[in-house]
Design a protein around this motif. Structure first.
Motif, PDB file in Angstrom:
ATOM      1  N   THR A  40      48.947 -32.138 -10.446  1.00 45.43           N
ATOM      2  CA  THR A  40      49.591 -33.452 -10.554  1.00 45.43           C
ATOM      3  C   THR A  40      50.784 -33.427 -11.503  1.00 45.43           C
ATOM      4  O   THR A  40      50.640 -33.087 -12.665  1.00 45.43           O
ATOM      5  N   GLU A  72      42.829 -50.910 -14.223  1.00 47.18           N
ATOM      6  CA  GLU A  72      43.910 -49.921 -14.326  1.00 47.18           C
ATOM      7  C   GLU A  72      45.123 -50.445 -15.096  1.00 47.18           C
ATOM      8  O   GLU A  72      45.957 -49.674 -15.546  1.00 47.18           O
ATOM      9  N   SER A  75      45.169 -48.674 -18.265  1.00 46.07           N
ATOM     10  CA  SER A  75      45.199 -47.208 -18.267  1.00 46.07           C
ATOM     11  C   SER A  75      46.626 -46.691 -18.108  1.00 46.07           C
ATOM     12  O   SER A  75      47.457 -47.348 -17.483  1.00 46.07           O
ATOM     13  N   HIS A  77      47.145 -43.609 -16.815  1.00 43.16           N
ATOM     14  CA  HIS A  77      47.078 -42.541 -15.820  1.00 43.16           C
ATOM     15  C   HIS A  77      48.043 -42.844 -14.660  1.00 43.16           C
ATOM     16  O   HIS A  77      48.176 -43.996 -14.266  1.00 43.16           O
ATOM     17  N   GLY A 105      39.643 -37.275 -17.282  1.00 49.18           N
ATOM     18  CA  GLY A 105      39.436 -36.444 -16.104  1.00 49.18           C
ATOM     19  C   GLY A 105      38.459 -37.032 -15.095  1.00 49.18           C
ATOM     20  O   GLY A 105      38.154 -36.397 -14.083  1.00 49.18           O
ATOM     21  N   LEU A 106      37.965 -38.231 -15.345  1.00 45.10           N
ATOM     22  CA  LEU A 106      36.964 -38.832 -14.461  1.00 45.10           C
ATOM     23  C   LEU A 106      37.347 -40.227 -13.986  1.00 45.10           C
ATOM     24  O   LEU A 106      37.232 -40.548 -12.818  1.00 45.10           O
ATOM     25  N   LEU A 119      35.275 -47.126 -12.463  1.00 46.51           N
ATOM     26  CA  LEU A 119      36.298 -46.732 -11.489  1.00 46.51           C
ATOM     27  C   LEU A 119      36.632 -45.268 -11.731  1.00 46.51           C
ATOM     28  O   LEU A 119      36.814 -44.850 -12.871  1.00 46.51           O
ATOM     29  N   ASN A 121      36.609 -40.904  -9.908  1.00 45.46           N
ATOM     30  CA  ASN A 121      36.422 -39.975  -8.798  1.00 45.46           C
ATOM     31  C   ASN A 121      34.946 -39.860  -8.389  1.00 45.46           C
ATOM     32  O   ASN A 121      34.058 -40.335  -9.095  1.00 45.46           O
ATOM     33  N   THR A 190      43.466 -28.071 -11.137  1.00 40.61           N
ATOM     34  CA  THR A 190      43.510 -29.532 -11.065  1.00 40.61           C
ATOM     35  C   THR A 190      42.203 -30.173 -11.496  1.00 40.61           C
ATOM     36  O   THR A 190      41.135 -29.579 -11.345  1.00 40.61           O
ATOM     37  N   GLY A 191      42.322 -31.373 -12.013  1.00 38.95           N
ATOM     38  CA  GLY A 191      41.143 -32.165 -12.327  1.00 38.95           C
ATOM     39  C   GLY A 191      40.638 -32.884 -11.094  1.00 38.95           C
ATOM     40  O   GLY A 191      39.562 -33.465 -11.076  1.00 38.95           O
ATOM     41  N   ASP A 192      41.433 -32.826 -10.053  1.00 39.56           N
ATOM     42  CA  ASP A 192      41.115 -33.537  -8.825  1.00 39.56           C
ATOM     43  C   ASP A 192      39.981 -32.841  -8.071  1.00 39.56           C
ATOM     44  O   ASP A 192      39.659 -31.685  -8.318  1.00 39.56           O
ATOM     45  N   LYS A 218      40.914 -26.605 -19.080  1.00 41.37           N
ATOM     46  CA  LYS A 218      41.968 -25.846 -18.402  1.00 41.37           C
ATOM     47  C   LYS A 218      42.255 -24.527 -19.126  1.00 41.37           C
ATOM     48  O   LYS A 218      42.409 -23.491 -18.477  1.00 41.37           O
TER      49      LYS A 218
HETATM   50  P1  ADP Z   1      45.220 -33.479 -12.897  1.00 44.23           P
HETATM   51  O1  ADP Z   1      44.505 -32.345 -13.535  1.00 44.23           O
HETATM   52  O2  ADP Z   1      45.319 -33.292 -11.389  1.00 44.23           O
HETATM   53  O3  ADP Z   1      46.606 -33.672 -13.502  1.00 44.23           O
HETATM   54  P2  ADP Z   1      43.645 -35.487 -14.427  1.00 44.23           P
HETATM   55  O4  ADP Z   1      42.929 -34.476 -15.230  1.00 44.23           O
HETATM   56  O5  ADP Z   1      44.605 -36.381 -15.113  1.00 44.23           O
HETATM   57  O6  ADP Z   1      44.359 -34.827 -13.099  1.00 44.23           O
HETATM   58  O7  ADP Z   1      42.576 -36.416 -13.728  1.00 44.23           O
HETATM   59  C1  ADP Z   1      41.575 -35.843 -12.919  1.00 44.23           C
HETATM   60  C2  ADP Z   1      40.935 -36.876 -12.047  1.00 44.23           C
HETATM   61  O8  ADP Z   1      40.284 -37.887 -12.848  1.00 44.23           O
HETATM   62  C3  ADP Z   1      41.886 -37.652 -11.186  1.00 44.23           C
HETATM   63  O9  ADP Z   1      42.183 -36.949 -10.006  1.00 44.23           O
HETATM   64  C4  ADP Z   1      41.080 -38.908 -10.910  1.00 44.23           C
HETATM   65  O10 ADP Z   1      40.176 -38.672  -9.866  1.00 44.23           O
HETATM   66  C5  ADP Z   1      40.284 -39.132 -12.177  1.00 44.23           C
HETATM   67  N1  ADP Z   1      40.874 -40.151 -13.073  1.00 44.23           N
HETATM   68  C6  ADP Z   1      41.159 -40.004 -14.376  1.00 44.23           C
HETATM   69  N2  ADP Z   1      41.656 -41.140 -14.918  1.00 44.23           N
HETATM   70  C7  ADP Z   1      41.727 -42.044 -13.910  1.00 44.23           C
HETATM   71  C8  ADP Z   1      42.168 -43.408 -13.805  1.00 44.23           C
HETATM   72  N3  ADP Z   1      42.647 -44.106 -14.844  1.00 44.23           N
HETATM   73  N4  ADP Z   1      42.103 -43.987 -12.606  1.00 44.23           N
HETATM   74  C9  ADP Z   1      41.641 -43.311 -11.535  1.00 44.23           C
HETATM   75  N5  ADP Z   1      41.201 -42.049 -11.560  1.00 44.23           N
HETATM   76  C10 ADP Z   1      41.227 -41.405 -12.730  1.00 44.23           C
END
Ligand code: ADP
Ligand code: MG
Length: 292
Positions: A40, A72, A75, A77, A105-106, A119, A121, A190-192, A218
């Motif tokens: 991301t 949100e 947040s 994010h 990450g969640l 709210l 993943n 990715t955290g996804d 990571k």
């Molecule tokens: P990445 O490693 O891809 O940059 P992150 O570590 O920031 O992603 O987040 C990992 C996952 O955590 C996101 O893909 C999402 O599913 C979930 N997540 C984290 N914060 C939020 C949020 N505020 N709203 C929705 N989902 C979130």
């Protein structure tokens, strides 16, 4: 390394928008075996957009968006910003939120009008013992298309999901192809969700996916690759990439990224053009050839 040759290398880099911090990183680039990209904001543009809103039985898309928008709004994010944008575009405004908590990450947790809301993943929902209310199938399909699914729950019940898509940077495919031609392995971290990560990896012909890695883990994943004997370059943009950039043999920050990432890196790319990654590595090869 002779200081003069290294100066030549770094000077040439600057002309191409590549800032190299020292000769040591050039030497390591010469021995590189794998390049790991954050997903991301690095491989993708980091500007996700809401594509689907799927309510669980008994709820409407509006119900789902109203709750998601409210939480949100608090947040930072990128997914949160996209959800807020969509909510406002549909004429909704956020309800007052209490006890907001970001779950790194969640997802997030909060109270709206006394109701407990959650709210995030699928992993978060599983962790909280939440049934997906028949949305499992749709969540899997959407993830298979490379979309990120955000589930919304109220009072212990999933009320729906919001899918978002974040388009790969235009330069991603060519950059990855060039690295592979140079004989390097290419990975994504990715955290996804794993299926979302794999769908995007398939599009871009990435060799390996490290998915569902929490921000704090990571760096550990990078060290695991090093223990396998790999010499690792990590390319990232965000604050939570900094430890991984430091752990990597070469940390590469992309210019559109944060100051923290840039500080933790050996090489900074001044633009978001990912083709600067193979260019920087090629440059280090050429510079080291001059020296040797
Ligand atoms: P990445 O490693 O891809 O940059 P992150 O570590 O920031 O992603 O987040 C990992 C996952 O955590 C996101 O893909 C999402 O599913 C979930 N997540 C984290 N914060 C939020 C949020 N505020 N709203 C929705 N989902 C979130
Ligand atoms: Mg990122």
């Amino acid at each position: 390394a002779t200081p003069t040759a290294v100066m030549v290398g770094t000077g040439l880099g600057a002309e191409h928008g590549i800032l190299i911090k020292g000769g040591e990183s050039l030497e390591k680039a010469y021995r590189l075996t794998i390049v790991v990209f954050d997903k991301t904001g690095t491989l993708t543009r980091g500007e996700p957009e809401v594509t689907d809103i799927v309510p669980a039985e008994g709820f409407t898309p509006q119900n789902v968006l109203q709750t998601a928008l409210s939480i949100e709004s608090l947040s930072e994010h990128p997914l949160a910003q996209a959800i807020v944008k969509r909510g406002k575009a549909e004429g909704l405004s956020p309800l007052p939120v209490e006890n907001f908590e970001a779950l790194s990450g969640l997802g997030t947790r909060a109270k709206i009008a006394g109701r407990s809301c959650l709210l995030g993943n699928p992993r978060l929902m599983v962790q909280e013992g939440m049934a997906l209310q028949g949305l499992d199938r749709q969540a899997a399909d959407l993830a298979g298309q490379g979309k990120t699914c955000v589930l919304v729950a109220e009072e212990g019940l999933v009320i729906g999901l919001i899918a978002l898509s974040d388009v790969p940077r235009e330069s991603a495919g060519a950059a990855i192809a060039a690295l592979k031609v140079a004989g390097l392995r290419v990975a994504m971290i990715t955290g996804d969700n794993a299926s979302t990560g794999q769908a995007i990896a398939r599009q871009l012909e990435i060799d390996q996916v490290l998915a569902e890695v929490l921000p704090g883990d990571k760096a550990r994943e990078i060290r695991r690759l090093q223990q396998e004997g790999q010499i690792v370059a990590m390319v990232g943009d965000g604050i939570n990439d900094a430890p991984a950039l430091t752990a990597a043999d070469i940390g590469i920050a992309i210019g559109a990224g944060t100051d923290v990432a840039i500080e933790a890196s050996d090489i900074t790319l001044m633009t978001g053009d990912l083709q600067a990654v193979p260019r920087a590595i090629r440059l280090s090869f050429e510079t080291m050839k001059v020296i040797r």
